[in-house]
Design an enzyme around this catalytic site. Structure first.
Site, short mmCIF file in Angstrom:
data_model
loop_
_atom_site.label_atom_id
_atom_site.label_comp_id
_atom_site.label_asym_id
_atom_site.label_seq_id
_atom_site.Cartn_x
_atom_site.Cartn_y
_atom_site.Cartn_z
N CYS A 7 33.92 81.99 57.44
CA CYS A 7 35.00 82.72 57.34
C CYS A 7 36.33 81.67 57.17
O CYS A 7 36.46 81.07 56.10
CB CYS A 7 35.51 83.47 58.42
SG CYS A 7 36.27 84.95 58.24
N HIS A 55 30.19 86.57 59.44
CA HIS A 55 30.07 85.96 60.56
C HIS A 55 28.73 85.80 61.15
O HIS A 55 28.10 86.84 61.93
CB HIS A 55 30.83 86.38 61.76
CG HIS A 55 32.29 86.15 61.37
ND1 HIS A 55 33.03 84.92 62.04
CD2 HIS A 55 33.23 86.83 60.88
CE1 HIS A 55 34.10 85.03 61.62
NE2 HIS A 55 34.33 85.96 60.74
N GLU A 71 27.31 83.99 63.68
CA GLU A 71 27.28 83.86 65.06
C GLU A 71 27.69 84.84 65.72
O GLU A 71 27.49 85.11 67.14
CB GLU A 71 28.41 82.69 65.24
CG GLU A 71 29.80 83.13 65.28
CD GLU A 71 30.54 83.37 63.83
OE1 GLU A 71 31.63 83.43 63.73
OE2 GLU A 71 29.84 83.59 62.77
#
EC number: 6.3.5.3
Length: 229
Positions: A86, A194, A196
């Site tokens: 990002c 994302h 994660e």
């Protein structure tokens, strides 16, 4: 393997990245402040999402001048793994470590939802545990995720197999539905979604786990090969 998660003023996904490494891999991971001038202990540098320096001027435009970015460039040149997520992707493009630029979403609105990605290149250190063409669910959260490059650069990305991920349904207007790209060497990846935030069932998807297992498996393979020599 040692991971560094960079922290800039305004980073807000650093903890997510730290926890993903800690919980998925159980590997050593440190927060590293943007003023750091030595990344030699680390094998993988993660540049997390957020709003570094408040996104003033342009997303990533100030962060690319932080002292630590000189060290990120050195690490990339040495072949270490660099993952920008990002805002981290935006920083890497601003720093010239990845081609292209990120512009305002075509809708001019912040996009925050799950997206389906297609794995276009599973021969990178970040994607090796995925199948080629595999469709995965990874969330996005960005206002300037519209990936842009000129036609010549796009042709180069295609011919060098540098497009790692494409959106199945484009949420931001990115050229050629691009969600993530690598450098020519393949050791630097930038992506707007994302991974994660996709490592635990409680988050709704675990499709990001293979990103982190890919990194550790790629490193172990390199490490074992170096020891054999």
């Amino acid at each position: 393997m040692k991971f560094a998660v960079l922290v800039f003023p305004g980073s807000n996904c650093d903890i997510d990245c730290y926890k993903a490494v800690e919980n998925v891999l159980g590997e050593s991971v440190d927060y590293v402040w943007h003023t750091a001038t030595d990344l030699t202990p680390y094998d993988c540098i993660i540049v997390p999402g957020g709003f570094s320096y408040g996104d003033y001027l342009r997303c990533g435009a100030i962060s690319r001048f932080a002292p630590v970015m000189n060290e990120v460039a050195k690490a990339a040149e040495e072949g270490k793994f660099v993952l920008g997520i990002c805002n981290g992707f935006q920083i890497l493009t601003e720093a010239g470590l990845l081609p292209g630029a990120l512009r305002r979403n075509m809708s001019m609105k912040f996009a925050c939802r799950d997206t389906v990605l297609k794995v276009e290149n599973n021969a990178t250190p970040f994607t090796r545990d995925y199948e080629a063409g595999e469709e995965i669910v990874i969330p996005i959260a960005h206002g300037e995720g519209n990936y842009y490059c000129d036609e010549a650069t796009l042709e180069e990305l295609r011919s060098n197999n540098q497009i790692a991920f494409r959106y199945k349904s484009n949420p931001n207007g990115s050229v050629d539905d691009i969600a993530g790209v690598t450098n020519k060497q393949g050791n630097v990846l930038g992506m707007m979604p994302h991974p994660e935030r996709a490592v635990n069932e409680i988050l709704g998807t675990t499709d990001g786990k293979k990103m982190f297992t890919s990194i550790i498996n790629a490193w172990r393979e390199q490490h074992d090969a170096a020891n054999v020599r």
